[in-house]
Design a protein around this motif. Structure first.
Motif, PDB file in Angstrom:
ATOM      1  N   ILE A  56       5.776   2.448   4.350  1.00  0.00           N
ATOM      2  CA  ILE A  56       6.298   3.762   4.714  1.00  0.00           C
ATOM      3  C   ILE A  56       6.728   3.719   6.177  1.00  0.00           C
ATOM      4  CG2 ILE A  56       5.786   6.212   4.969  1.00  0.00           C
ATOM      5  CD1 ILE A  56       3.616   5.837   2.828  1.00  0.00           C
ATOM      6  N   LYS A  57       7.973   4.129   6.428  1.00  0.00           N
ATOM      7  CA  LYS A  57       8.472   4.226   7.798  1.00  0.00           C
ATOM      8  C   LYS A  57       8.696   5.704   8.105  1.00  0.00           C
ATOM      9  CE  LYS A  57      12.136   2.785  10.885  1.00  0.00           C
ATOM     10  NZ  LYS A  57      13.417   2.077  11.004  1.00  0.00           N
ATOM     11  N   THR A  58       8.060   6.184   9.178  1.00  0.00           N
ATOM     12  CA  THR A  58       8.231   7.570   9.602  1.00  0.00           C
ATOM     13  C   THR A  58       8.950   7.600  10.936  1.00  0.00           C
ATOM     14  OG1 THR A  58       6.100   7.637  10.732  1.00  0.00           O
ATOM     15  CG2 THR A  58       6.123   8.281   8.409  1.00  0.00           C
ATOM     16  N   THR A  62       5.000   3.063  11.379  1.00  0.00           N
ATOM     17  CA  THR A  62       5.166   2.449  10.066  1.00  0.00           C
ATOM     18  C   THR A  62       3.785   2.171   9.475  1.00  0.00           C
ATOM     19  OG1 THR A  62       5.279   0.241  11.027  1.00  0.00           O
ATOM     20  CG2 THR A  62       7.358   1.388  10.680  1.00  0.00           C
ATOM     21  N   TYR A  63       3.701   2.207   8.148  1.00  0.00           N
ATOM     22  CA  TYR A  63       2.438   2.015   7.448  1.00  0.00           C
ATOM     23  C   TYR A  63       2.630   1.027   6.307  1.00  0.00           C
ATOM     24  CZ  TYR A  63       1.565   6.636   9.532  1.00  0.00           C
ATOM     25  OH  TYR A  63       1.441   7.694  10.390  1.00  0.00           O
ATOM     26  N   GLU A  64       1.617   0.222   6.046  1.00  0.00           N
ATOM     27  CA  GLU A  64       1.531  -0.590   4.839  1.00  0.00           C
ATOM     28  C   GLU A  64       0.215  -0.229   4.189  1.00  0.00           C
ATOM     29  OE1 GLU A  64       2.246  -4.767   4.994  1.00  0.00           O
ATOM     30  OE2 GLU A  64       3.883  -4.525   6.415  1.00  0.00           O
ATOM     31  N   THR A  65       0.276   0.568   3.137  1.00  0.00           N
ATOM     32  CA  THR A  65      -0.933   1.136   2.563  1.00  0.00           C
ATOM     33  C   THR A  65      -0.674   1.579   1.129  1.00  0.00           C
ATOM     34  OG1 THR A  65      -2.624   2.796   2.939  1.00  0.00           O
ATOM     35  CG2 THR A  65      -0.375   3.431   3.449  1.00  0.00           C
ATOM     36  N   SER A  66      -1.639   2.219   0.526  1.00  0.00           N
ATOM     37  CA  SER A  66      -1.499   2.815  -0.804  1.00  0.00           C
ATOM     38  C   SER A  66      -1.638   4.324  -0.696  1.00  0.00           C
ATOM     39  CB  SER A  66      -2.581   2.288  -1.745  1.00  0.00           C
ATOM     40  OG  SER A  66      -2.416   0.918  -1.964  1.00  0.00           O
ATOM     41  N   ASP A  79      -6.142   4.495   3.687  1.00  0.00           N
ATOM     42  CA  ASP A  79      -6.715   4.270   5.013  1.00  0.00           C
ATOM     43  C   ASP A  79      -7.122   5.581   5.683  1.00  0.00           C
ATOM     44  OD1 ASP A  79      -6.128   1.573   4.635  1.00  0.00           O
ATOM     45  OD2 ASP A  79      -4.120   1.846   5.456  1.00  0.00           O
ATOM     46  N   ASP A  80      -7.100   6.676   4.933  1.00  0.00           N
ATOM     47  CA  ASP A  80      -7.478   8.014   5.406  1.00  0.00           C
ATOM     48  C   ASP A  80      -6.560   8.501   6.518  1.00  0.00           C
ATOM     49  OD1 ASP A  80      -8.988  10.303   5.140  1.00  0.00           O
ATOM     50  OD2 ASP A  80     -10.378   9.712   6.730  1.00  0.00           O
ATOM     51  N   GLU A  81      -5.262   8.260   6.375  1.00  0.00           N
ATOM     52  CA  GLU A  81      -4.274   8.767   7.318  1.00  0.00           C
ATOM     53  C   GLU A  81      -3.435   9.811   6.601  1.00  0.00           C
ATOM     54  OE1 GLU A  81      -2.206   6.159   9.967  1.00  0.00           O
ATOM     55  OE2 GLU A  81      -3.457   4.490   9.344  1.00  0.00           O
ATOM     56  N   THR A  82      -3.107  10.886   7.311  1.00  0.00           N
ATOM     57  CA  THR A  82      -2.290  11.957   6.762  1.00  0.00           C
ATOM     58  C   THR A  82      -0.875  11.824   7.311  1.00  0.00           C
ATOM     59  OG1 THR A  82      -4.234  13.374   6.722  1.00  0.00           O
ATOM     60  CG2 THR A  82      -2.101  14.444   6.512  1.00  0.00           C
ATOM     61  N   ILE A  83       0.101  11.723   6.408  1.00  0.00           N
ATOM     62  CA  ILE A  83       1.496  11.536   6.793  1.00  0.00           C
ATOM     63  C   ILE A  83       2.291  12.746   6.304  1.00  0.00           C
ATOM     64  CG2 ILE A  83       3.524  10.057   6.581  1.00  0.00           C
ATOM     65  CD1 ILE A  83       1.582   7.791   5.750  1.00  0.00           C
ATOM     66  N   PRO A  84       2.973  13.466   7.202  1.00  0.00           N
ATOM     67  CA  PRO A  84       3.838  14.562   6.766  1.00  0.00           C
ATOM     68  C   PRO A  84       5.042  14.021   5.988  1.00  0.00           C
ATOM     69  CG  PRO A  84       3.383  14.701   9.116  1.00  0.00           C
ATOM     70  CD  PRO A  84       2.866  13.390   8.648  1.00  0.00           C
ATOM     71  N   ILE A  85       5.319  14.594   4.840  1.00  0.00           N
ATOM     72  CA  ILE A  85       6.423  14.113   3.999  1.00  0.00           C
ATOM     73  C   ILE A  85       7.760  14.294   4.709  1.00  0.00           C
ATOM     74  CG2 ILE A  85       7.669  14.535   1.830  1.00  0.00           C
ATOM     75  CD1 ILE A  85       4.976  15.096   0.541  1.00  0.00           C
ATOM     76  N   TYR A  90      11.791   6.255   5.316  1.00  0.00           N
ATOM     77  CA  TYR A  90      12.005   5.184   4.336  1.00  0.00           C
ATOM     78  C   TYR A  90      10.671   4.884   3.655  1.00  0.00           C
ATOM     79  CZ  TYR A  90      13.243   0.492   2.694  1.00  0.00           C
ATOM     80  OH  TYR A  90      13.457  -0.617   1.943  1.00  0.00           O
ATOM     81  N   ILE A  91      10.731   4.654   2.359  1.00  0.00           N
ATOM     82  CA  ILE A  91       9.521   4.273   1.623  1.00  0.00           C
ATOM     83  C   ILE A  91       9.918   3.234   0.582  1.00  0.00           C
ATOM     84  CG2 ILE A  91       9.746   6.167  -0.019  1.00  0.00           C
ATOM     85  CD1 ILE A  91       6.649   6.258   0.002  1.00  0.00           C
ATOM     86  N   LYS A  92       9.100   2.169   0.470  1.00  0.00           N
ATOM     87  CA  LYS A  92       9.435   1.076  -0.444  1.00  0.00           C
ATOM     88  C   LYS A  92       8.147   0.469  -0.996  1.00  0.00           C
ATOM     89  CE  LYS A  92      11.837  -3.316  -0.636  1.00  0.00           C
ATOM     90  NZ  LYS A  92      12.515  -4.354   0.122  1.00  0.00           N
TER      91      LYS A  92
END
Length: 95
Positions: A56-58, A62-66, A79-85, A90-92
């Protein structure tokens, strides 16, 4: 006759700009933005249902997670992180 107290006058003359920033777009640009948001939303639905690793790129990071939980406005990762939609650019899926 008694002298009345002086009125308080703020010595900090900071101008406050409370106006919202406005952007005008052409119809084609609006449609393109809507399509991009729909693509991100569709990708999120697919990836959330599979519960797989994603990239996920904000706007900020950037994050690599589930993805664990998806609400209307946020994604919560494993990883218990909150990401605003709305911040997702970018998401892949990671193979």
């Amino acid at each position: 006759m008694k002298e009345l107290p002086k009125l308080y006058k703020n010595k900090n003359p900071i101008t406050i700009d409370n106006n919202k920033k406005v952007c005008y777009l052409k119809t084609e640009q609006i449609n393109q933005v809507k399509e991009e948001l729909n693509l991100i939303g569709n990708d999120l639905k697919k990836l959330y249902n599979d519960n797989i690793k994603v990239f996920i790129k904000t706007k900020k990071k950037t994050y690599e997670t589930s993805i664990v939980i998806k609400t209307k406005k946020y994604i919560i990762t494993i990883d218990d992180e909150t990401i605003p939609i709305e911040d997702i650019i970018y998401i892949k899926r990671i193979p």
